[in-house]
Write a protein that holds these residues in place. Structure first.
Motif, PDB file in Angstrom:
ATOM      1  N   PRO A 192       3.082   3.592   8.541  1.00 48.15           N
ATOM      2  CA  PRO A 192       3.726   4.461   9.534  1.00 48.15           C
ATOM      3  C   PRO A 192       5.246   4.533   9.353  1.00 48.15           C
ATOM      4  O   PRO A 192       5.864   5.563   9.648  1.00 48.15           O
ATOM      5  CB  PRO A 192       3.359   3.809  10.866  1.00 48.15           C
ATOM      6  N   MET A 193       5.854   3.456   8.876  1.00 51.29           N
ATOM      7  CA  MET A 193       7.296   3.478   8.635  1.00 51.29           C
ATOM      8  C   MET A 193       7.632   4.451   7.515  1.00 51.29           C
ATOM      9  O   MET A 193       8.647   5.138   7.545  1.00 51.29           O
ATOM     10  CB  MET A 193       7.785   2.072   8.299  1.00 51.29           C
ATOM     11  N   ARG A 194       6.783   4.486   6.504  1.00 44.30           N
ATOM     12  CA  ARG A 194       6.977   5.436   5.402  1.00 44.30           C
ATOM     13  C   ARG A 194       6.802   6.862   5.904  1.00 44.30           C
ATOM     14  O   ARG A 194       7.589   7.760   5.559  1.00 44.30           O
ATOM     15  CB  ARG A 194       5.974   5.127   4.282  1.00 44.30           C
ATOM     16  N   ILE A 206      10.107  -4.097   5.288  1.00 38.94           N
ATOM     17  CA  ILE A 206       9.910  -4.295   6.727  1.00 38.94           C
ATOM     18  C   ILE A 206       8.492  -4.784   7.007  1.00 38.94           C
ATOM     19  O   ILE A 206       8.274  -5.693   7.804  1.00 38.94           O
ATOM     20  CB  ILE A 206      10.204  -2.995   7.503  1.00 38.94           C
ATOM     21  N   GLY A 207       7.526  -4.168   6.314  1.00 34.76           N
ATOM     22  CA  GLY A 207       6.143  -4.593   6.493  1.00 34.76           C
ATOM     23  C   GLY A 207       5.939  -6.032   6.065  1.00 34.76           C
ATOM     24  O   GLY A 207       5.240  -6.802   6.736  1.00 34.76           O
ATOM     25  N   SER A 208       6.557  -6.420   4.952  1.00 32.59           N
ATOM     26  CA  SER A 208       6.428  -7.789   4.455  1.00 32.59           C
ATOM     27  C   SER A 208       7.083  -8.786   5.400  1.00 32.59           C
ATOM     28  O   SER A 208       6.521  -9.839   5.704  1.00 32.59           O
ATOM     29  CB  SER A 208       7.060  -7.914   3.061  1.00 32.59           C
ATOM     30  N   LEU A 220       7.535  -3.625  21.621  1.00 35.68           N
ATOM     31  CA  LEU A 220       6.906  -2.299  21.609  1.00 35.68           C
ATOM     32  C   LEU A 220       5.819  -2.302  20.548  1.00 35.68           C
ATOM     33  O   LEU A 220       6.072  -2.597  19.387  1.00 35.68           O
ATOM     34  CB  LEU A 220       7.945  -1.220  21.281  1.00 35.68           C
ATOM     35  N   HIS A 221       4.606  -1.965  20.972  1.00 32.50           N
ATOM     36  CA  HIS A 221       3.492  -1.926  20.038  1.00 32.50           C
ATOM     37  C   HIS A 221       3.509  -0.627  19.239  1.00 32.50           C
ATOM     38  O   HIS A 221       3.959   0.412  19.719  1.00 32.50           O
ATOM     39  CB  HIS A 221       2.158  -2.051  20.777  1.00 32.50           C
ATOM     40  N   ILE A 222       3.009  -0.696  18.012  1.00 29.15           N
ATOM     41  CA  ILE A 222       2.948   0.483  17.157  1.00 29.15           C
ATOM     42  C   ILE A 222       2.068   1.547  17.807  1.00 29.15           C
ATOM     43  O   ILE A 222       0.952   1.274  18.240  1.00 29.15           O
ATOM     44  CB  ILE A 222       2.392   0.115  15.771  1.00 29.15           C
ATOM     45  N   PHE A 276       0.822  -1.209   0.000  1.00 30.00           N
ATOM     46  CA  PHE A 276       0.000   0.000   0.000  1.00 30.00           C
ATOM     47  C   PHE A 276       0.856   1.260   0.000  1.00 30.00           C
ATOM     48  O   PHE A 276       0.399   2.326  -0.424  1.00 30.00           O
ATOM     49  CB  PHE A 276      -0.933   0.022   1.221  1.00 30.00           C
ATOM     50  N   VAL A 277       2.107   1.161   0.494  1.00 29.37           N
ATOM     51  CA  VAL A 277       2.976   2.344   0.545  1.00 29.37           C
ATOM     52  C   VAL A 277       3.275   2.878  -0.850  1.00 29.37           C
ATOM     53  O   VAL A 277       3.634   4.050  -1.007  1.00 29.37           O
ATOM     54  CB  VAL A 277       4.315   2.045   1.262  1.00 29.37           C
TER      55      VAL A 277
END
Length: 258
Positions: free
Chosen positions: A167-169, A181-183, A92-94, A20-21
């Motif tokens: 969120p990383m993007r 990272i998401g994958s 650590l949760h997002i 999606f990014v």
């Protein structure tokens, strides 16, 4: 070959969501996040009930009233196992600032990755154990039913992949790094599923307990993480609607394909 492909389907769902990014700009809206978290919760609860707990009890139907014992014990063991992992593993949760688990010097990224691993491990176990059941003559779990579980978890992994990568993007990472990272956050699922499959011959005598164990582990993730995260902040009914849609979709998949 079909079983191997089935084990990889959930990982493909995570990859699709992480992609999606490349198509969405900015940060995912809170309303959409709540809806998707509710949807994921509904899929996991339905998969736990229809594809894991009910088959576990059906396998012990000859025991009469005691047929519920393996399901009850396995469920509690699964909940307890995830509780223990949650307490001992630094993660650590997002969206959270304070890490959970034992103190450590791990980086924020590493602890985020561990949180996702804890979340995805029971899903991988669930896929592995239903495919193990489908290959057993003592179980009434069909290959189609196992594929339905794999597809259901893959569907709920799509929003999870997006919730992790986007969120990383936004934090400044490149699109490709955010996608990777998401994958990778879903990589533990096929690993866990494959490990269960390798142990399938040893698990057959306790398959009803293992089915319920996976259900308990998945319920822990829903109750401990997904529902609280979907209810955080301003009140909304979107997560409830998402839960209903996810539950019904998984239930229909299991019945139609099973």
């Amino acid at each position: 070959m079909i079983q191997l492909a089935g084990l990889l389907i959930p990982f493909l769902g995570t990859m699709l969501g992480s992609a999606f990014v490349f198509f969405m700009r900015g940060e995912m809206s809170i309303r959409l996040q709540k809806t998707l978290l509710g949807f994921a919760s509904g899929v996991m609860v339905a998969a736990s009930v229809w594809s894991l707990l009910i088959p576990a009890m059906e396998m012990e139907a000859a025991q009469g009233s005691w047929s519920v014992l393996p399901a009850a014990l396995g469920f509690l063991l699964g909940m307890g196992f995830l509780l223990l992992i949650d307490e001992l593993t630094p993660h650590l949760h997002i969206g959270a600032d304070k890490p959970e688990g034992v103190r450590s010097r791990l980086s924020r990224t590493a602890m985020l990755a561990l949180a996702v691993t804890i979340h995805n491990l029971p899903e991988g176990m669930a896929v592995g154990v239903v495919f193990a059941g489908a290959g057993s003559s003592t179980s009434n779990i069909t290959l189609a039913s196992a594929i339905a579980v794999s597809l259901g978890i893959a569907i709920q992994n799509v929003p999870e992949g997006a919730i992790i990568s986007m969120p990383m993007r936004t934090a400044g990472n490149s699109k490709w790094k955010s996608f990777v990272i998401g994958s990778l956050s879903g990589a533990v699922e096929p690993v866990g599923a494959f490990a269960v499959m390798l142990l399938a011959s040893l698990l057959m005598p306790v398959l009803p307990y293992m089915l319920a164990f996976a259900a308990g582990a998945m319920f822990y993730v829903v109750v401990e993480e997904l529902i609280p995260e979907s209810s955080r902040g301003q009140h909304s009914n979107l997560s409830t609607i998402g839960f209903a849609v996810g539950f019904v979709l998984m239930m229909v998949l299991d019945v139609v394909l099973g």
